[in-house]
Design a protein around this motif. Structure first.
Motif, PDB file in Angstrom:
ATOM      1  N   ASN A   1      87.237  58.858  71.718  1.00  0.00           N
ATOM      2  CA  ASN A   1      86.853  58.765  73.127  1.00  0.00           C
ATOM      3  C   ASN A   1      85.536  58.005  73.252  1.00  0.00           C
ATOM      4  O   ASN A   1      84.456  58.583  73.350  1.00  0.00           O
ATOM      5  CB  ASN A   1      86.733  60.170  73.736  1.00  0.00           C
ATOM      6  N   ASN A   2      85.642  56.675  73.250  1.00  0.00           N
ATOM      7  CA  ASN A   2      84.446  55.841  73.294  1.00  0.00           C
ATOM      8  C   ASN A   2      83.622  56.067  74.560  1.00  0.00           C
ATOM      9  O   ASN A   2      82.389  56.092  74.500  1.00  0.00           O
ATOM     10  CB  ASN A   2      84.837  54.361  73.207  1.00  0.00           C
ATOM     11  N   ASP A   3      84.294  56.211  75.697  1.00  0.00           N
ATOM     12  CA  ASP A   3      83.562  56.388  76.955  1.00  0.00           C
ATOM     13  C   ASP A   3      82.734  57.663  76.919  1.00  0.00           C
ATOM     14  O   ASP A   3      81.570  57.676  77.346  1.00  0.00           O
ATOM     15  CB  ASP A   3      84.533  56.426  78.134  1.00  0.00           C
ATOM     16  N   GLU A   4      83.315  58.734  76.425  1.00  0.00           N
ATOM     17  CA  GLU A   4      82.614  60.010  76.315  1.00  0.00           C
ATOM     18  C   GLU A   4      81.411  59.881  75.385  1.00  0.00           C
ATOM     19  O   GLU A   4      80.316  60.377  75.685  1.00  0.00           O
ATOM     20  CB  GLU A   4      83.581  61.076  75.776  1.00  0.00           C
ATOM     21  N   GLN A   5      81.609  59.192  74.276  1.00  0.00           N
ATOM     22  CA  GLN A   5      80.536  59.032  73.302  1.00  0.00           C
ATOM     23  C   GLN A   5      79.400  58.181  73.844  1.00  0.00           C
ATOM     24  O   GLN A   5      78.222  58.510  73.667  1.00  0.00           O
ATOM     25  CB  GLN A   5      81.095  58.431  72.016  1.00  0.00           C
ATOM     26  N   VAL A   6      79.747  57.084  74.514  1.00  0.00           N
ATOM     27  CA  VAL A   6      78.713  56.216  75.079  1.00  0.00           C
ATOM     28  C   VAL A   6      77.897  56.966  76.126  1.00  0.00           C
ATOM     29  O   VAL A   6      76.657  56.902  76.135  1.00  0.00           O
ATOM     30  CB  VAL A   6      79.346  54.938  75.684  1.00  0.00           C
ATOM     31  N   ALA A   7      78.576  57.700  76.997  1.00  0.00           N
ATOM     32  CA  ALA A   7      77.878  58.430  78.060  1.00  0.00           C
ATOM     33  C   ALA A   7      76.911  59.467  77.485  1.00  0.00           C
ATOM     34  O   ALA A   7      75.790  59.633  77.984  1.00  0.00           O
ATOM     35  CB  ALA A   7      78.887  59.110  78.988  1.00  0.00           C
ATOM     36  N   ALA A   8      77.324  60.154  76.426  1.00  0.00           N
ATOM     37  CA  ALA A   8      76.504  61.233  75.868  1.00  0.00           C
ATOM     38  C   ALA A   8      75.455  60.743  74.887  1.00  0.00           C
ATOM     39  O   ALA A   8      74.335  61.267  74.857  1.00  0.00           O
ATOM     40  CB  ALA A   8      77.412  62.257  75.181  1.00  0.00           C
ATOM     41  N   LEU A   9      75.799  59.736  74.092  1.00  0.00           N
ATOM     42  CA  LEU A   9      74.935  59.374  72.962  1.00  0.00           C
ATOM     43  C   LEU A   9      74.090  58.132  73.185  1.00  0.00           C
ATOM     44  O   LEU A   9      73.021  58.002  72.575  1.00  0.00           O
ATOM     45  CB  LEU A   9      75.793  59.182  71.708  1.00  0.00           C
ATOM     46  N   ALA A  10      74.547  57.209  74.019  1.00  0.00           N
ATOM     47  CA  ALA A  10      73.780  55.979  74.223  1.00  0.00           C
ATOM     48  C   ALA A  10      72.348  56.254  74.694  1.00  0.00           C
ATOM     49  O   ALA A  10      71.402  55.642  74.176  1.00  0.00           O
ATOM     50  CB  ALA A  10      74.505  55.049  75.194  1.00  0.00           C
ATOM     51  N   PRO A  11      72.131  57.176  75.668  1.00  0.00           N
ATOM     52  CA  PRO A  11      70.747  57.439  76.089  1.00  0.00           C
ATOM     53  C   PRO A  11      69.872  57.934  74.936  1.00  0.00           C
ATOM     54  O   PRO A  11      68.672  57.616  74.884  1.00  0.00           O
ATOM     55  CB  PRO A  11      70.920  58.537  77.157  1.00  0.00           C
ATOM     56  N   VAL A  12      70.458  58.677  74.014  1.00  0.00           N
ATOM     57  CA  VAL A  12      69.700  59.194  72.865  1.00  0.00           C
ATOM     58  C   VAL A  12      69.345  58.045  71.915  1.00  0.00           C
ATOM     59  O   VAL A  12      68.201  57.919  71.458  1.00  0.00           O
ATOM     60  CB  VAL A  12      70.524  60.262  72.112  1.00  0.00           C
ATOM     61  N   ILE A  13      70.314  57.195  71.636  1.00  0.00           N
ATOM     62  CA  ILE A  13      70.110  56.096  70.689  1.00  0.00           C
ATOM     63  C   ILE A  13      69.157  55.056  71.265  1.00  0.00           C
ATOM     64  O   ILE A  13      68.351  54.453  70.543  1.00  0.00           O
ATOM     65  CB  ILE A  13      71.462  55.444  70.331  1.00  0.00           C
ATOM     66  N   MET A  14      69.213  54.846  72.571  1.00  0.00           N
ATOM     67  CA  MET A  14      68.366  53.844  73.214  1.00  0.00           C
ATOM     68  C   MET A  14      66.883  54.122  73.012  1.00  0.00           C
ATOM     69  O   MET A  14      66.073  53.188  72.998  1.00  0.00           O
ATOM     70  CB  MET A  14      68.691  53.779  74.713  1.00  0.00           C
ATOM     71  N   GLU A  15      66.535  55.367  72.841  1.00  0.00           N
ATOM     72  CA  GLU A  15      65.120  55.725  72.674  1.00  0.00           C
ATOM     73  C   GLU A  15      64.506  55.079  71.439  1.00  0.00           C
ATOM     74  O   GLU A  15      63.306  54.797  71.415  1.00  0.00           O
ATOM     75  CB  GLU A  15      64.976  57.251  72.605  1.00  0.00           C
ATOM     76  N   SER A  16      65.329  54.851  70.414  1.00  0.00           N
ATOM     77  CA  SER A  16      64.812  54.261  69.169  1.00  0.00           C
ATOM     78  C   SER A  16      65.470  52.919  68.851  1.00  0.00           C
ATOM     79  O   SER A  16      65.268  52.364  67.768  1.00  0.00           O
ATOM     80  CB  SER A  16      65.036  55.222  67.996  1.00  0.00           C
ATOM     81  N   ASN A  17      66.267  52.399  69.795  1.00  0.00           N
ATOM     82  CA  ASN A  17      66.981  51.145  69.566  1.00  0.00           C
ATOM     83  C   ASN A  17      66.805  50.234  70.781  1.00  0.00           C
ATOM     84  O   ASN A  17      67.647  50.212  71.679  1.00  0.00           O
ATOM     85  CB  ASN A  17      68.468  51.429  69.307  1.00  0.00           C
ATOM     86  N   PRO A  18      65.727  49.453  70.826  1.00  0.00           N
ATOM     87  CA  PRO A  18      65.459  48.586  71.983  1.00  0.00           C
ATOM     88  C   PRO A  18      66.566  47.566  72.247  1.00  0.00           C
ATOM     89  O   PRO A  18      66.842  47.240  73.402  1.00  0.00           O
ATOM     90  CB  PRO A  18      64.154  47.883  71.592  1.00  0.00           C
ATOM     91  N   ALA A  19      67.204  47.076  71.186  1.00  0.00           N
ATOM     92  CA  ALA A  19      68.263  46.082  71.364  1.00  0.00           C
ATOM     93  C   ALA A  19      69.436  46.677  72.127  1.00  0.00           C
ATOM     94  O   ALA A  19      70.013  46.036  73.011  1.00  0.00           O
ATOM     95  CB  ALA A  19      68.725  45.556  70.003  1.00  0.00           C
ATOM     96  N   LEU A  20      69.797  47.916  71.785  1.00  0.00           N
ATOM     97  CA  LEU A  20      70.880  48.583  72.498  1.00  0.00           C
ATOM     98  C   LEU A  20      70.476  48.856  73.940  1.00  0.00           C
ATOM     99  O   LEU A  20      71.282  48.675  74.856  1.00  0.00           O
ATOM    100  CB  LEU A  20      71.243  49.895  71.786  1.00  0.00           C
ATOM    101  N   ALA A  21      69.236  49.268  74.144  1.00  0.00           N
ATOM    102  CA  ALA A  21      68.759  49.538  75.496  1.00  0.00           C
ATOM    103  C   ALA A  21      68.840  48.280  76.360  1.00  0.00           C
ATOM    104  O   ALA A  21      69.220  48.336  77.533  1.00  0.00           O
ATOM    105  CB  ALA A  21      67.321  50.044  75.444  1.00  0.00           C
ATOM    106  N   GLU A  22      68.519  47.128  75.770  1.00  0.00           N
ATOM    107  CA  GLU A  22      68.579  45.871  76.518  1.00  0.00           C
ATOM    108  C   GLU A  22      70.016  45.514  76.881  1.00  0.00           C
ATOM    109  O   GLU A  22      70.285  45.047  77.997  1.00  0.00           O
ATOM    110  CB  GLU A  22      67.957  44.751  75.684  1.00  0.00           C
TER     111      GLU A  22
END
Length: 235
Positions: A82-103
């Motif tokens: 479930n990619n959508d579920e994972q992105v919604a839950a985990l992307a905000p967490v990963i973005m904190e230490s991954n500027p490229a993903l945040a961009e």
């Protein structure tokens, strides 16, 4: 030896309101799969798919080329991660230490290529970290269900059978990694390159299962030349 063909669904409808349906090209890819199975004499004794629309329709179209009626079993354990579920839950967490993903994420609606980069970062985090606190299905739960579904197919069908499992890239990658004894952190290496309607072949006898070939799309390349259109796609 009995045989299992792991077949990825045809191209889905990326960017549309309902991703979980075959695009027109995806339908032609599924029809080409039916043509391929018939032309090389692959006669399936049984077929399985997840309950996602793109998986079920690919299975139904591919089975249309079989001489005898092939029972089609639906098993949600063969659904895609479930990619959508994972992105919604985990992307905000990963973005904190991954500027490229945040961009990438803050830049608006991502392209298919950029979305794949997001999926890679999120999927890798999902399989390597304890994500149980986020209220989403864990990698351990997902992978164990996929593995058990494969074992049950082998047990139910028994020796000398040819079985098709119509599923998705993440599921195929998970099962292949399991067969090869590869750890979860390396599963994405199998996930990313899987082509739409590609065929992966497993041999099994009893509880033993081995990989014969992976991600074959040569029949789509040949049919592309014959039909004058490109039937080979990742997404």
């Amino acid at each position: 030896m009995a045989t299992i063909y792991l077949i990825r669904h045809g191209q889905a409808s990326f960017g549309s309101a309902n991703y979980d349906q075959l695009s027109e090209l995806g339908q032609r890819q599924a029809d080409a799969t039916a043509e391929y199975l018939a032309s090389v004499g692959i006669e399936l004794d049984a077929a399985y798919s997840g309950d996602l629309s793109r998986q079920r329709e690919t299975c139904e179209r591919a089975l249309a080329g079989q001489v005898d009626g092939v029972p089609h079993h639906i098993d949600a354990r063969f659904n895609e991660v479930n990619n959508d579920e994972q992105v919604a839950a985990l992307a905000p967490v990963i973005m904190e230490s991954n500027p490229a993903l945040a961009e990438l994420i803050s830049g608006g609606k991502p392209s298919s290529k950029d979305y794949q980069k997001i999926i890679e970062a999120v999927f890798t985090h999902w399989v390597t970290q304890d994500c149980s606190q986020y209220g989403i299905q864990t990698w351990e739960d997902y992978s164990s269900k996929a593995h058990s579904a494969l074992r049950e197919v082998m047990k139910q069908q028994g020796s000398g059978k040819s079985v098709g499992i119509f599923t998705s890239g993440g599921t195929i990658a998970t099962l292949v990694a399991h067969v090869l004894g590869v750890s979860g952190e390396k599963v994405y290496r199998f996930y990313e390159p899987i082509f739409n309607c590609s065929v992966t072949q497993l041999f099994y006898s009893g509880d033993n299962v081995s990989l014969s070939y992976f991600n074959d799309r040569s029949f789509l390349q040949m049919l592309s030349l014959e039909k004058g259109e490109n039937l080979v796609t990742y997404r």
